[in-house]
Write an enzyme that holds these catalytic residues in place. Structure first.
Site, PDB file in Angstrom:
ATOM      1  N   ARG A   1      -4.341 -12.371  25.403  1.00  0.00           N
ATOM      2  CA  ARG A   1      -2.880 -12.616  25.519  1.00  0.00           C
ATOM      3  C   ARG A   1      -1.963 -12.164  26.294  1.00  0.00           C
ATOM      4  O   ARG A   1      -1.363 -11.735  26.648  1.00  0.00           O
ATOM      5  CB  ARG A   1      -2.297 -12.704  23.818  1.00  0.00           C
ATOM      6  CG  ARG A   1      -0.714 -12.874  23.703  1.00  0.00           C
ATOM      7  CD  ARG A   1      -1.031 -13.461  22.326  1.00  0.00           C
ATOM      8  NE  ARG A   1       1.088 -13.088  21.874  1.00  0.00           N
ATOM      9  CZ  ARG A   1       1.982 -13.817  22.431  1.00  0.00           C
ATOM     10  NH1 ARG A   1       1.577 -15.017  22.762  1.00  0.00           N
ATOM     11  NH2 ARG A   1       2.965 -13.130  21.797  1.00  0.00           N
TER      12      ARG A   1
ATOM     13  N   TYR B   1       7.267  -0.368  46.065  1.00  0.00           N
ATOM     14  CA  TYR B   1       8.034   1.131  47.169  1.00  0.00           C
ATOM     15  C   TYR B   1       7.527   2.111  48.225  1.00  0.00           C
ATOM     16  O   TYR B   1       7.860   1.898  49.208  1.00  0.00           O
ATOM     17  CB  TYR B   1       8.786   1.797  46.084  1.00  0.00           C
ATOM     18  CG  TYR B   1       9.748   3.406  46.746  1.00  0.00           C
ATOM     19  CD1 TYR B   1      10.774   3.346  46.889  1.00  0.00           C
ATOM     20  CD2 TYR B   1       8.808   4.502  47.149  1.00  0.00           C
ATOM     21  CE1 TYR B   1      11.677   3.875  47.274  1.00  0.00           C
ATOM     22  CE2 TYR B   1       9.887   5.394  47.423  1.00  0.00           C
ATOM     23  CZ  TYR B   1      10.865   4.963  48.000  1.00  0.00           C
ATOM     24  OH  TYR B   1      11.793   6.112  48.460  1.00  0.00           O
TER      25      TYR B   1
END
Length: 296
Positions: free
Chosen positions: A245, A289
């Site tokens: 999960r 970035y």
């Protein structure tokens, strides 16, 4: 007993799951015993000093901060309930701060580890079923309790999504990818009918995933399935339903999913529960970035 009334309220009005109610009961009963040992026989008479002393006792016993926070959360919810009923004027947990939790390194499987895992089941009747279980778990990120509670009617094979009842009985719709859909189709056509021999396999209210007796999996039964494939893949105890999960969430974030959308997919009511994915999200933003800014 006040605790029993509170648990009945959680079950009846809040539709809280049985497992969560059991956890509340254990936490509150442990606090009640602590109070009794301090000479407080009525829980409505507990003070903030009693709560603080209990947290200190948990610390001295070596309990983790996460455990102490969970227990405090149970106690806080109980006294909020008592306050709403007018049985107490002041909530003794009101000025108690939760112990600060040190953020642990997030554990998850790599994409390569997941792919290796999903390729492991063979083409036997059992292997086809197990592959479908693993594919659905990774494709949807649903909880183990939600998986074993899935019914045939909860799956829309044409549109490719499952409906989960979730915690507190709040349903949500979770999409599946094409590979998980094919694995599930395979299971329904080639495997489930064999496990369901002698039973009504077309009953839409029947369990989706079944064991050799044609009955719904237990938690332990599903853990055994994962344990077997974890050992085959060399993952050992690292492979658990929760790790699958978490891996679902991490891989979604790594590929651009925002935390709000992920929260809805995973059925986490509290956005704070999504903080564990923040480190992954920040790393992804930094990578973007560094790759795209001309002055990076």
């Amino acid at each position: 007993m006040e605790i029993r009334k509170f648990i009945d309220y959680l079950k009846g009005e809040k539709k809280t799951s049985a497992n969560t109610c059991d956890a509340y009961f254990r936490d509150l009963n442990a606090f009640r015993i602590f109070l009794t040992e301090r000479g407080v026989t009525d829980m409505s008479e507990a003070s903030s000093a009693d709560v603080a002393a209990y947290l200190m006792t948990l610390k001295n016993e070596g309990k983790t901060r996460a455990t102490a926070n969970r227990k405090l959360s149970s106690i806080r919810s109980f006294y909020k309930y008592m306050q709403r009923l007018g049985e107490i004027q002041v909530n003794p947990t009101e000025d108690i701060k939760s112990p600060r939790i040190e953020r642990r390194k997030l554990e998850y499987l790599t994409v390569e580890e997941v792919e290796h895992l999903l390729e492991t089941p063979d083409d036997s009747v059992k292997g086809i079923r197990d592959r479908a279980i693993l594919e659905v778990m990774y494709a949807t990120g649903i909880r183990v309790s939600e998986l074993i509670e899935l019914r045939v009617r909860d799956v829309n094979f044409r549109m490719g999504f499952v409906t989960c009842n979730g915690e507190h009985g709040r349903a949500r719709i979770v999409p599946m990818g094409s590979i998980a859909r094919r694995s599930l189709d395979d299971y329904m056509l080639k495997s489930r009918s064999i496990f369901m021999e002698g039973k009504d396999e077309k009953n839409p209210d029947g369990p989706l995933f079944v064991n050799y007796q044609g009955e719904a999996f237990s938690r332990q039964g599903l853990w055994k399935v994962l344990k077997k494939y974890g050992e085959i893949c060399g993952l050992g105890d690292k492979l658990t339903p929760h790790i699958l999960r978490i891996s679902f969430g991490v891989h979604m974030v790594q590929n651009g999913a925002d935390l709000k959308s992920l929260q809805e997919l995973m059925g986490n009511e509290d956005i704070m529960a999504m903080e564990i994915f923040l480190s992954v999200s920040k790393n992804r933003i930094k990578d973007v970035y560094d790759r795209t800014h001309p002055r990076a």
